[in-house]
Motif scaffolding. Structure first.
Motif, PDB file in Angstrom:
ATOM      1  N   ILE A 354      36.781  36.262  39.653  1.00  0.00           N
ATOM      2  CA  ILE A 354      35.324  36.306  39.819  1.00  0.00           C
ATOM      3  C   ILE A 354      34.641  35.170  39.064  1.00  0.00           C
ATOM      4  O   ILE A 354      33.707  34.540  39.576  1.00  0.00           O
ATOM      5  N   THR A 355      35.111  34.869  37.848  1.00  0.00           N
ATOM      6  CA  THR A 355      34.532  33.745  37.109  1.00  0.00           C
ATOM      7  C   THR A 355      34.769  32.446  37.861  1.00  0.00           C
ATOM      8  O   THR A 355      33.885  31.580  37.940  1.00  0.00           O
ATOM      9  N   GLY A 356      35.974  32.294  38.433  1.00  0.00           N
ATOM     10  CA  GLY A 356      36.278  31.109  39.235  1.00  0.00           C
ATOM     11  C   GLY A 356      35.393  30.992  40.463  1.00  0.00           C
ATOM     12  O   GLY A 356      35.131  29.878  40.942  1.00  0.00           O
ATOM     13  N   SER A 357      34.898  32.131  40.957  1.00  0.00           N
ATOM     14  CA  SER A 357      34.014  32.117  42.131  1.00  0.00           C
ATOM     15  C   SER A 357      32.668  31.469  41.839  1.00  0.00           C
ATOM     16  O   SER A 357      31.930  31.106  42.760  1.00  0.00           O
ATOM     17  N   VAL A 367      20.991  34.865  45.363  1.00  0.00           N
ATOM     18  CA  VAL A 367      20.959  35.628  44.116  1.00  0.00           C
ATOM     19  C   VAL A 367      21.756  36.919  44.250  1.00  0.00           C
ATOM     20  O   VAL A 367      22.416  37.365  43.295  1.00  0.00           O
ATOM     21  N   ILE A 368      21.742  37.531  45.432  1.00  0.00           N
ATOM     22  CA  ILE A 368      22.485  38.784  45.628  1.00  0.00           C
ATOM     23  C   ILE A 368      23.981  38.556  45.425  1.00  0.00           C
ATOM     24  O   ILE A 368      24.694  39.424  44.912  1.00  0.00           O
ATOM     25  N   ASP A 369      24.472  37.376  45.793  1.00  0.00           N
ATOM     26  CA  ASP A 369      25.889  37.049  45.565  1.00  0.00           C
ATOM     27  C   ASP A 369      26.176  36.976  44.065  1.00  0.00           C
ATOM     28  O   ASP A 369      27.217  37.459  43.595  1.00  0.00           O
ATOM     29  N   ILE A 370      25.244  36.375  43.322  1.00  0.00           N
ATOM     30  CA  ILE A 370      25.417  36.253  41.869  1.00  0.00           C
ATOM     31  C   ILE A 370      25.420  37.626  41.208  1.00  0.00           C
ATOM     32  O   ILE A 370      26.236  37.913  40.333  1.00  0.00           O
ATOM     33  N   VAL A 371      24.503  38.500  41.666  1.00  0.00           N
ATOM     34  CA  VAL A 371      24.425  39.864  41.122  1.00  0.00           C
ATOM     35  C   VAL A 371      25.736  40.616  41.340  1.00  0.00           C
ATOM     36  O   VAL A 371      26.292  41.219  40.417  1.00  0.00           O
ATOM     37  N   CYS A 372      26.237  40.563  42.578  1.00  0.00           N
ATOM     38  CA  CYS A 372      27.474  41.293  42.910  1.00  0.00           C
ATOM     39  C   CYS A 372      28.670  40.750  42.143  1.00  0.00           C
ATOM     40  O   CYS A 372      29.470  41.520  41.590  1.00  0.00           O
ATOM     41  N   LEU A 373      28.784  39.424  42.086  1.00  0.00           N
ATOM     42  CA  LEU A 373      29.915  38.826  41.383  1.00  0.00           C
ATOM     43  C   LEU A 373      29.864  39.138  39.885  1.00  0.00           C
ATOM     44  O   LEU A 373      30.886  39.475  39.280  1.00  0.00           O
ATOM     45  N   TYR A 374      28.688  39.045  39.297  1.00  0.00           N
ATOM     46  CA  TYR A 374      28.552  39.316  37.869  1.00  0.00           C
ATOM     47  C   TYR A 374      28.879  40.780  37.562  1.00  0.00           C
ATOM     48  O   TYR A 374      29.515  41.085  36.541  1.00  0.00           O
ATOM     49  N   ALA A 463      30.983  24.257  33.080  1.00  0.00           N
ATOM     50  CA  ALA A 463      30.953  25.357  32.104  1.00  0.00           C
ATOM     51  C   ALA A 463      31.620  26.598  32.674  1.00  0.00           C
ATOM     52  O   ALA A 463      32.407  27.273  31.987  1.00  0.00           O
ATOM     53  N   PHE A 464      31.322  26.915  33.942  1.00  0.00           N
ATOM     54  CA  PHE A 464      31.964  28.058  34.586  1.00  0.00           C
ATOM     55  C   PHE A 464      33.467  27.828  34.716  1.00  0.00           C
ATOM     56  O   PHE A 464      34.271  28.770  34.636  1.00  0.00           O
ATOM     57  N   GLY A 465      33.861  26.572  34.893  1.00  0.00           N
ATOM     58  CA  GLY A 465      35.283  26.239  34.971  1.00  0.00           C
ATOM     59  C   GLY A 465      35.991  26.506  33.651  1.00  0.00           C
ATOM     60  O   GLY A 465      37.107  27.042  33.629  1.00  0.00           O
ATOM     61  N   ILE A 466      35.342  26.153  32.530  1.00  0.00           N
ATOM     62  CA  ILE A 466      35.927  26.421  31.211  1.00  0.00           C
ATOM     63  C   ILE A 466      36.024  27.926  30.968  1.00  0.00           C
ATOM     64  O   ILE A 466      37.027  28.423  30.431  1.00  0.00           O
ATOM     65  N   ALA A 467      34.999  28.678  31.374  1.00  0.00           N
ATOM     66  CA  ALA A 467      35.033  30.139  31.232  1.00  0.00           C
ATOM     67  C   ALA A 467      36.180  30.728  32.047  1.00  0.00           C
ATOM     68  O   ALA A 467      36.839  31.686  31.625  1.00  0.00           O
ATOM     69  N   THR A 468      36.433  30.144  33.224  1.00  0.00           N
ATOM     70  CA  THR A 468      37.556  30.587  34.055  1.00  0.00           C
ATOM     71  C   THR A 468      38.885  30.309  33.366  1.00  0.00           C
ATOM     72  O   THR A 468      39.814  31.129  33.405  1.00  0.00           O
ATOM     73  N   LEU A 469      38.975  29.164  32.702  1.00  0.00           N
ATOM     74  CA  LEU A 469      40.193  28.811  31.968  1.00  0.00           C
ATOM     75  C   LEU A 469      40.457  29.818  30.845  1.00  0.00           C
ATOM     76  O   LEU A 469      41.598  30.264  30.653  1.00  0.00           O
ATOM     77  N   PHE A 470      39.401  30.197  30.112  1.00  0.00           N
ATOM     78  CA  PHE A 470      39.552  31.208  29.064  1.00  0.00           C
ATOM     79  C   PHE A 470      40.102  32.508  29.661  1.00  0.00           C
ATOM     80  O   PHE A 470      41.002  33.140  29.097  1.00  0.00           O
ATOM     81  N   ALA A 471      39.528  32.916  30.787  1.00  0.00           N
ATOM     82  CA  ALA A 471      39.951  34.162  31.429  1.00  0.00           C
ATOM     83  C   ALA A 471      41.406  34.077  31.888  1.00  0.00           C
ATOM     84  O   ALA A 471      42.171  35.043  31.759  1.00  0.00           O
ATOM     85  N   PHE A 472      41.802  32.923  32.433  1.00  0.00           N
ATOM     86  CA  PHE A 472      43.184  32.758  32.915  1.00  0.00           C
ATOM     87  C   PHE A 472      44.173  32.839  31.746  1.00  0.00           C
ATOM     88  O   PHE A 472      45.254  33.431  31.884  1.00  0.00           O
TER      89      PHE A 472
END
Length: 488
Positions: A354-357, A367-374, A463-472
């Protein structure tokens, strides 16, 4: 009623006097909830504060990262405070310290003053959190301890989750100063209630504290955080970054060496001899790095790129806050059946995907996509935090449980603050490198505005890419947890 019957029905404090456990718990619940609420309230207000104080995103994020770092530094010292001082006086003093910082923020006329107020707030919260958790563990019998800790965890988890939404509503109707003014009456009520309802419920002794370890931890972790936070304004090759980072690493190394050598360390690092605890603490720390930084930069994206109001950006995070609040008690039951390994693998997989998304995000992503993904992202986090923390604590012998709690909380806060600093620094640095020069602005203003907007979007993507790396990284670590005993 006989004396024996009365003592069985009513809890007794350390002075041999009966007290009302329900009122004591309620007082601490309200106080701890209000202090933890402020840990994330300012994230929604960052764009407003950037305008008010004429500062950059890299500077304003210190209001959160500095807050969390001070918490991380104060938490281990609180272990000494709990041994030395009356738990009632300690908790009320922490609320008073927190209130002092809140007043400073309320009347701040410049960024330095509001930052100082936030650091003082962080010191107060750094005391209330472990005192609250330790008392909740101590005043209930083992048969009721699970439910008590579930309530404690829900307060600590839910308050930061709803902070951005509440702040968005306040900013929609009032000045940013109301964020602090709204907290003060609650703190005052807790101080008054606590004077009558709190008791000395923990034994005390004249425990020594190693002040050199305190100094090393402040200098070491502070230098490392400063280095990470400075990347947005400078470069990794700039001396102000790599020198402070090197100094920080060396001083933290000295802190660890001293902690292993002395008899009264600030952090009892021998808990890391238990492999399962070490793995769980690292996994929770990495998860917090991904979660906290992400929660900070998403409102920035919504307000600076999308032009959303603070209330709208706060409401975007609300469903996720509700999910993590509801799931905290439920994950305890699922944990008993599936074990931490299975739950954390599933949770970290969700968090990573989801973070990678969010990486291909644009200025027009619905915005609805952001709400659902978050929301799904927060579901993944709820599947990791409590089960992994519990399995780590279960791996420790009884005499190291309190030390494990302090180490876990410290690692979580320090790494969360560093993760936040890294994400904001990367976002700022990438944006700066992609913004067109002023010649374009003079020649074609419309094109410049379009390119500048795209530069900001690219910054958020990285920034979202780095957060995805942390999650991975967390996902990989989850596979090393021990399988559940009931698993096939």
């Amino acid at each position: 009623m006989s004396e024996k019957k009365r003592r069985t029905d009513q809890p007794i404090d350390q002075n041999g006097r009966p007290y009302n456990r329900l009122l004591l718990v309620f007082t601490m619940l309200v106080g701890t909830f209000s202090t933890f609420l402020t840990s994330t309230m300012l994230t929604t207000a960052f764009p407003t504060l950037m305008t008010s104080f004429n500062i950059s995103a890299n500077t304003v994020q210190w209001l959160t990262t500095g807050f969390m770092l001070v918490m991380g530094i104060v938490i281990p010292i609180t272990g000494f405070f709990l041994q030395r001082f009356n738990s009632k006086n300690l908790y009320l003093s922490a609320i008073l310290i927190f209130s002092t910082g809140t007043v400073m923020c309320l009347f701040a006329t410049n960024f330095g003053m509001i930052l100082a107020g936030r650091l003082i707030q962080g010191a107060g919260v750094g005391i209330t959190a472990p005192v609250y958790q330790t008392i909740m563990t101590s005043i209930f019998p083992p048969s009721k301890r699970g439910a008590a800790m579930g309530t404690a965890g829900m307060v600590i988890g839910l308050a930061p989750a709803i902070g951005p939404t509440l702040a968005g509503w306040i900013l929609m109707h009032y000045s940013w100063r109301m964020l602090f003014l709204s907290i003060l009456p609650i703190s005052l009520v807790v101080l008054i209630m606590g004077w009558f309802t709190l008791r000395k419920v923990l034994p005390t002794q004249k425990a020594p504290i190693d002040w050199l370890s305190v100094l090393l931890s402040v200098l070491g972790f502070g230098s490392m955080l400063f280095a990470f936070s400075s990347v947005g304004d400078y470069q990794w090759t700039d001396p102000i970054v790599y020198v402070t980072l090197t100094v920080g690493v060396i001083v933290v190394g000295l802190f660890i060496w001293r902690s292993l050598k002395i008899n009264n360390p600030l952090l009892q690092l021998k808990v890391f001899k238990q492999r399962e605890f070490t793995l769980s603490a690292a996994l929770v720390a990495v998860s917090f790095m991904s979660m906290n930084g992400f929660t900070l930069i998403l409102p920035l994206y919504l307000q600076t790129i999308r032009g959303e109001t603070p209330l709208a950006s706060g409401l975007t995070l609300l469903p996720g806050a509700i999910v993590i609040g509801l799931m905290n008690p439920i994950t305890g039951r699922i944990f008993d059946r599936l074990g931490a390994r299975n739950m954390s693998i599933a949770g970290m997989f969700l968090l990573t995907v989801i973070t990678g998304s969010f990486i291909p995000i644009t200025a027009t992503t619905p915005v609805i996509d952001i709400v659902c993904l978050y929301t799904v992202r927060m579901l993944g986090i709820s599947m990791v935090m409590m089960p992994v923390t519990t399995t780590g604590m279960n791996a420790l012998p009884l005499n190291l449980i309190s030390d494990g709690t302090v180490v876990n909380n410290t690692a979580r806060q320090v790494f969360a603050s560093m993760g936040t600093a890294v994400l904001v620094s990367v976002m700022s640095n990438v944006t700066m490198n992609n913004v067109p020069n002023q010649a374009v602005a003079k020649a074609t203003p419309i094109l410049f505005k379009k390119l500048a907007l795209h530069a900001n979007v690219v910054g958020f993507r990285y920034a979202f890419g780095i957060a995805t790396l942390f999650a991975f990284i967390g996902l990989v670590m989850a596979f090393f947890l021990k399988p559940h005993k009931g698993a096939a």
